[in-house]
Design a protein around this motif. Structure first.
Motif, mmCIF file in Angstrom:
data_model
loop_
_atom_site.group_PDB
_atom_site.id
_atom_site.type_symbol
_atom_site.label_atom_id
_atom_site.label_comp_id
_atom_site.label_asym_id
_atom_site.label_seq_id
_atom_site.Cartn_x
_atom_site.Cartn_y
_atom_site.Cartn_z
ATOM 1 N N LEU B 211 0.846 -1.187 0.000
ATOM 2 C CA LEU B 211 0.000 0.000 0.000
ATOM 3 C C LEU B 211 0.881 1.236 0.000
ATOM 4 O O LEU B 211 1.960 1.250 0.607
ATOM 5 N N ASN B 212 0.432 2.266 -0.681
ATOM 6 C CA ASN B 212 1.101 3.553 -0.577
ATOM 7 C C ASN B 212 0.049 4.650 -0.704
ATOM 8 O O ASN B 212 -0.745 4.640 -1.645
ATOM 9 N N GLN B 213 0.048 5.543 0.233
ATOM 10 C CA GLN B 213 -0.898 6.657 0.257
ATOM 11 C C GLN B 213 -2.334 6.204 0.000
ATOM 12 O O GLN B 213 -3.058 6.792 -0.798
ATOM 13 N N GLY B 214 -2.724 5.141 0.682
ATOM 14 C CA GLY B 214 -4.106 4.703 0.622
ATOM 15 C C GLY B 214 -4.498 3.930 -0.625
ATOM 16 O O GLY B 214 -5.675 3.709 -0.861
ATOM 17 N N ARG B 215 -3.500 3.540 -1.434
ATOM 18 C CA ARG B 215 -3.801 2.763 -2.636
ATOM 19 C C ARG B 215 -2.951 1.504 -2.676
ATOM 20 O O ARG B 215 -1.835 1.481 -2.157
ATOM 21 N N VAL B 216 -3.483 0.473 -3.336
ATOM 22 C CA VAL B 216 -2.686 -0.730 -3.556
ATOM 23 C C VAL B 216 -1.780 -0.471 -4.757
ATOM 24 O O VAL B 216 -2.261 -0.157 -5.844
ATOM 25 N N ILE B 217 -0.461 -0.578 -4.542
ATOM 26 C CA ILE B 217 0.426 -0.345 -5.686
ATOM 27 C C ILE B 217 1.008 -1.641 -6.232
ATOM 28 O O ILE B 217 1.570 -1.666 -7.312
ATOM 29 N N ALA B 218 0.885 -2.727 -5.481
ATOM 30 C CA ALA B 218 1.367 -4.012 -6.004
ATOM 31 C C ALA B 218 0.724 -5.149 -5.243
ATOM 32 O O ALA B 218 0.416 -5.026 -4.061
ATOM 33 N N HIS B 219 0.512 -6.263 -5.902
ATOM 34 C CA HIS B 219 -0.070 -7.441 -5.280
ATOM 35 C C HIS B 219 0.460 -8.657 -6.000
ATOM 36 O O HIS B 219 0.383 -8.750 -7.213
ATOM 37 N N GLY B 220 1.056 -9.595 -5.261
ATOM 38 C CA GLY B 220 1.536 -10.795 -5.924
ATOM 39 C C GLY B 220 2.550 -11.537 -5.077
ATOM 40 O O GLY B 220 2.589 -11.391 -3.852
ATOM 41 N N ASP B 221 3.397 -12.299 -5.758
ATOM 42 C CA ASP B 221 4.421 -13.078 -5.072
ATOM 43 C C ASP B 221 5.386 -12.137 -4.341
ATOM 44 O O ASP B 221 5.868 -11.160 -4.914
ATOM 45 N N PRO B 222 5.675 -12.402 -3.077
ATOM 46 C CA PRO B 222 6.471 -11.467 -2.271
ATOM 47 C C PRO B 222 7.800 -11.069 -2.899
ATOM 48 O O PRO B 222 8.120 -9.886 -2.966
ATOM 49 N N GLU B 223 8.555 -12.066 -3.375
ATOM 50 C CA GLU B 223 9.880 -11.756 -3.914
ATOM 51 C C GLU B 223 9.766 -10.846 -5.138
ATOM 52 O O GLU B 223 10.514 -9.891 -5.290
ATOM 53 N N VAL B 224 8.802 -11.146 -5.985
ATOM 54 C CA VAL B 224 8.625 -10.374 -7.212
ATOM 55 C C VAL B 224 8.159 -8.959 -6.894
ATOM 56 O O VAL B 224 8.704 -7.973 -7.393
ATOM 57 N N VAL B 225 7.153 -8.901 -6.011
ATOM 58 C CA VAL B 225 6.543 -7.610 -5.705
ATOM 59 C C VAL B 225 7.569 -6.621 -5.156
ATOM 60 O O VAL B 225 7.580 -5.445 -5.524
ATOM 61 N N MET B 226 8.461 -7.108 -4.296
ATOM 62 C CA MET B 226 9.396 -6.189 -3.664
ATOM 63 C C MET B 226 10.418 -5.614 -4.641
ATOM 64 O O MET B 226 11.117 -4.658 -4.337
ATOM 65 N N GLN B 227 10.525 -6.235 -5.844
ATOM 66 C CA GLN B 227 11.452 -5.718 -6.846
ATOM 67 C C GLN B 227 10.810 -4.670 -7.742
ATOM 68 O O GLN B 227 11.490 -3.990 -8.485
ATOM 69 N N GLU B 228 9.486 -4.568 -7.691
ATOM 70 C CA GLU B 228 8.821 -3.677 -8.631
ATOM 71 C C GLU B 228 9.218 -2.224 -8.395
ATOM 72 O O GLU B 228 9.314 -1.781 -7.264
ATOM 73 N N PRO B 229 9.454 -1.510 -9.510
ATOM 74 C CA PRO B 229 9.963 -0.132 -9.400
ATOM 75 C C PRO B 229 9.088 0.753 -8.508
ATOM 76 O O PRO B 229 9.618 1.498 -7.685
ATOM 77 N N GLU B 230 7.774 0.618 -8.655
ATOM 78 C CA GLU B 230 6.913 1.508 -7.888
ATOM 79 C C GLU B 230 7.038 1.248 -6.386
ATOM 80 O O GLU B 230 6.964 2.159 -5.568
ATOM 81 N N VAL B 231 7.239 -0.028 -6.027
ATOM 82 C CA VAL B 231 7.404 -0.384 -4.627
ATOM 83 C C VAL B 231 8.717 0.180 -4.096
ATOM 84 O O VAL B 231 8.774 0.776 -3.019
ATOM 85 N N VAL B 232 9.754 0.006 -4.869
ATOM 86 C CA VAL B 232 11.061 0.539 -4.468
ATOM 87 C C VAL B 232 10.961 2.051 -4.289
ATOM 88 O O VAL B 232 11.448 2.610 -3.312
ATOM 89 N N ARG B 233 10.259 2.695 -5.225
ATOM 90 C CA ARG B 233 10.118 4.146 -5.159
ATOM 91 C C ARG B 233 9.357 4.554 -3.897
ATOM 92 O O ARG B 233 9.730 5.475 -3.194
ATOM 93 N N ALA B 234 8.297 3.811 -3.598
ATOM 94 C CA ALA B 234 7.485 4.142 -2.441
ATOM 95 C C ALA B 234 8.298 4.042 -1.151
ATOM 96 O O ALA B 234 8.164 4.850 -0.244
ATOM 97 N N TYR B 235 9.151 3.027 -1.106
ATOM 98 C CA TYR B 235 9.922 2.822 0.115
ATOM 99 C C TYR B 235 11.124 3.739 0.215
ATOM 100 O O TYR B 235 11.453 4.252 1.275
ATOM 101 N N LEU B 236 11.814 3.921 -0.900
ATOM 102 C CA LEU B 236 13.124 4.570 -0.820
ATOM 103 C C LEU B 236 13.167 5.929 -1.510
ATOM 104 O O LEU B 236 14.155 6.642 -1.400
ATOM 105 N N GLY B 237 12.116 6.268 -2.251
ATOM 106 C CA GLY B 237 12.154 7.522 -2.985
ATOM 107 C C GLY B 237 12.671 7.274 -4.395
ATOM 108 O O GLY B 237 13.373 6.287 -4.652
ATOM 109 N N SER B 238 12.366 8.174 -5.323
ATOM 110 C CA SER B 238 12.618 7.898 -6.736
ATOM 111 C C SER B 238 14.114 7.872 -7.052
ATOM 112 O O SER B 238 14.530 7.305 -8.050
ATOM 113 N N ARG B 239 14.943 8.482 -6.218
ATOM 114 C CA ARG B 239 16.375 8.537 -6.472
ATOM 115 C C ARG B 239 16.968 7.135 -6.622
ATOM 116 O O ARG B 239 17.940 6.931 -7.342
#
Lengths: 382, 243
Positions: B211-239
């Motif tokens: 979840l990010n800002q009240g929306r689902v940004i990814a759903h799926g296999d844990p290992e795969v999901v954590m690699q998704e760019p949007e997830v990385v961006r949400a956690y660490l910032g776009s840099r």
């Protein structure tokens, strides 16, 4: 035999014994104020125990006892004295009307989106004020003229006035205590305790909180009104000022807090002690000091015995009983008191004092030995 | 087979959209991890699903019931239970009585006598048998967290929402708690776990919702999901997107 069955047998025995009291007092030629003393105590027991079903069980602090009491008083007053209903027919109506009043209040306050204990407490306080104004305004209720109860006929099987009062107050007090006990030992009662401890969590675990709060408030109001209905006779001349004042709610709170809100018996215990105290102080001619003494005692007891004296004395029942028996013995042998009721009173005071003696710190649960939690915990409960 | 399907769940507090149209599918038998940065709406979602908050919009079908129309006690009866991040035991009761209470209500009704008997099984399951009779204020945080679990399990849920079970525990306790979560899952309870420790969630869950800002940004296999760019961006910032 379960403890519940034992308690129910206990209820039966107490009922039979107490029912004989007026007859015994009469046959012994003892002063009839014993009977008055006891039925007034029953009045307070019923009021505070029923209050506790709401406030002690569910945690919603109520100043509304005077309202339920008042509805009851005026219902029998209007129906029996003004309209000539048979008193015993008017009496259940008093309870039902008060109970409906409670449910109506609950429909309003328990449905509010933003609920809080403060809002509830203030609302209950307001109810009595509103009822007082309504009674004063409308002449079919009171209209400022008051209601004479003195000529109200009572069925012959109830005996003379004192005996009739004893029997009626006794039945109501008995039913109140029985209800409080049965709730205390049931799923519903436990649901209420959970509401008291943490209402949202209780709700989430499946407790139907609205229904249970309504049930508690309705039961409280019903018994408050039923006893109020009986009490109109004792008041004799019913006026708005005598009925809708702060006396009933205040005393009920004092008695319950003193006796303890955590147990169904606590408020009954507190009711007897505070009533006995006021009665003895009055008869000793200390009406003026009455409130000072009771207030002071209450402060001391509430600070020193937070769980209420009932639970404290039950935990120390051996020394408490010993002190009581010893005191009665000494007073009787040396003839220190002027009457049985004074002996009893002094002995009770000394027994209550047992609750105040600070005890050396004991491990709270001697029964569970190897508990790492106890070793790890440096806190001990108050 | 889906256990719970939520569509368009929305909840706002004043002007803040804590949940902004969340769609969620919880499959029977899974451990669904719910992760996201602080304030992303994880706890709000738990609170809405359990009826603790009333949703502003949306629909949640759980075994044929629309949960968003039910009160918390009806949701419990439908077989959904939750725990609180900060334990909220009933403080005037012992641990055992806490568990007994939730067995009395919960999904099915039981009498007080039945509940007093039955409470033991969950106390034993959660290793609390030896503190069952103690007053609540003598329990440690770890024990209180397990009591939350015992109490939730005693409602006999089909779906259990765990809100930050591991927060505030030391490493040993975290290990024990992970084992406990796995044992609960092995009993056939579908689990949703909200957790800050991403490493632990990723290891535990069979699928993951971010979840990010009240929306689902990814759903799926844990290992795969954590690699998704949007997830990385949400956690660490776009840099860090291409790092």
């Amino acid at each position: 035999m379960t403890s519940r069955t034992k308690s129910l047998i206990g209820f039966g025995v107490v009922a039979v014994v107490l029912n004989l009291v007026p007859t015994v007092v009469e046959s012994l030629d003892a002063p009839s104020f014993y009977v008055t003393f006891m039925f007034t105590a029953f009045f307070w027991i019923s009021q505070s125990v029923s209050w506790n079903i709401l406030t002690g069980y569910t945690g919603y602090f109520s100043f509304g006892q005077g309202a339920w009491f008042g509805i009851g008083v005026y219902t029998t007053g209007i129906l029996a004295a003004k309209h000539g209903w048979p008193f015993l027919l008017a009496l259940p109506v008093a309870g039902v009307l008060a109970g409906l009043g409670g449910l109506l209040l609950g429909m309003i306050v328990f449905r509010l989106r933003k609920q809080s204990g403060e809002i509830f407490a203030l609302t209950t306080l307001a109810v009595a004020f509103v009822l007082a104004s309504v009674a004063r305004l409308y002449s079919f209720i009171d209209g400022g003229r008051g209601i004479f109860m003195t000529g109200t006929p009572l069925p012959a099987f109830l005996g003379d006035f004192r005996t009739a009062m004893f029997r009626m107050t006794f039945v109501v007090a008995f039913l109140t205590l029985l209800t409080a006990f049965l709730l205390y030992e049931s799923r519903i009662g436990w649901g209420m305790f959970a509401i008291r401890d943490d209402e949202p969590v209780a709700h989430g675990l499946g407790v139907p909180v609205f229904r249970y709060k309504m049930l508690a408030l309705g039961t409280n109001a019903f018994f408050g009104g039923l006893m109020g209905g009986v009490w109109s006779l004792q008041i004799g001349f019913v006026t708005v000022e005598d009925v809708f004042n702060i006396r009933v709610p205040l005393f009920v709170i004092l008695m319950s807090v003193l006796g303890g809100l955590r147990h169904w018996m606590g408020p009954a215990f507190g009711a007897v002690i505070i009533y006995a105290l006021t009665d003895r102080l009055n008869s000793a001619g200390l009406e003026d000091l009455n409130q000072v003494i009771i207030g002071g005692l209450l402060i001391i007891l509430v600070l020193a015995v937070r769980e209420g004296i009932y639970l404290r004395l039950r935990a120390r029942w051996k020394p408490a009983l010993a002190v009581f028996v010893l005191a009665i013995g000494v007073w009787t042998v040396f003839d220190l008191g002027s009457s049985l009721i004074w002996d009893f009173f002094y002995a009770s005071l000394l027994t209550v004092a047992v609750a105040l003696v600070p005890l050396k710190r004991q491990p709270d649960t001697a029964a569970s030995p190897a508990s790492e939690a106890m070793a790890a915990s440096d806190r001990s409960p108050p | 087979m889906s256990s719970l399907t939520g569509t368009g769940i929305a909840k706002h507090f004043g002007g803040i959209k804590a949940l902004d149209g969340v769609d969620i599918v919880i499959t029977e038998g899974e451990i669904l991890g719910l992760v996201g940065p602080n304030g992303s709406g994880k706890s709000t979602l738990i609170n809405v699903l359990s009826g603790y908050y009333r949703a502003d919009a949306g629909r949640t079908v759980f075994d044929g019931d629309d949960l968003l129309r039910l009160g918390p006690h009806e949701i419990a009866a439908a077989g959904l239970a939750r725990t609180f991040q900060i334990p909220r035991p009933f403080r005037t009761m012992t641990a055992r009585e806490n568990v007994a209470l939730s067995y009395m209500f919960g999904q099915r009704r039981h009498s007080l006598a039945q509940a007093r008997q039955a409470a033991d099984q969950w106390l034993e399951f959660t290793d609390l048998a030896n503190v069952g009779e103690l007053p609540i204020d003598q329990l440690t945080l770890h024990q209180l967290k397990f009591l939350e679990l015992a109490r939730a399990l005693a409602t006999e849920p089909k779906l259990l929402l765990l809100d930050e079970v591991l927060a505030g525990l030391n490493p040993t306790e975290v290990e024990e708690s992970i084992g406990m979560i796995q044992r609960i899952h092995a009993q056939g309870v579908t689990l949703v776990i909200v957790e800050h420790l991403v490493r632990v969630v990723t290891a535990l869950s069979t699928s993951l919702i971010v979840l990010n800002q009240g929306r689902v940004i990814a759903h799926g296999d844990p290992e795969v999901v954590m690699q998704e760019p949007e997830v990385v961006r949400a956690y660490l910032g776009s840099r860090w997107e291409h790092a």
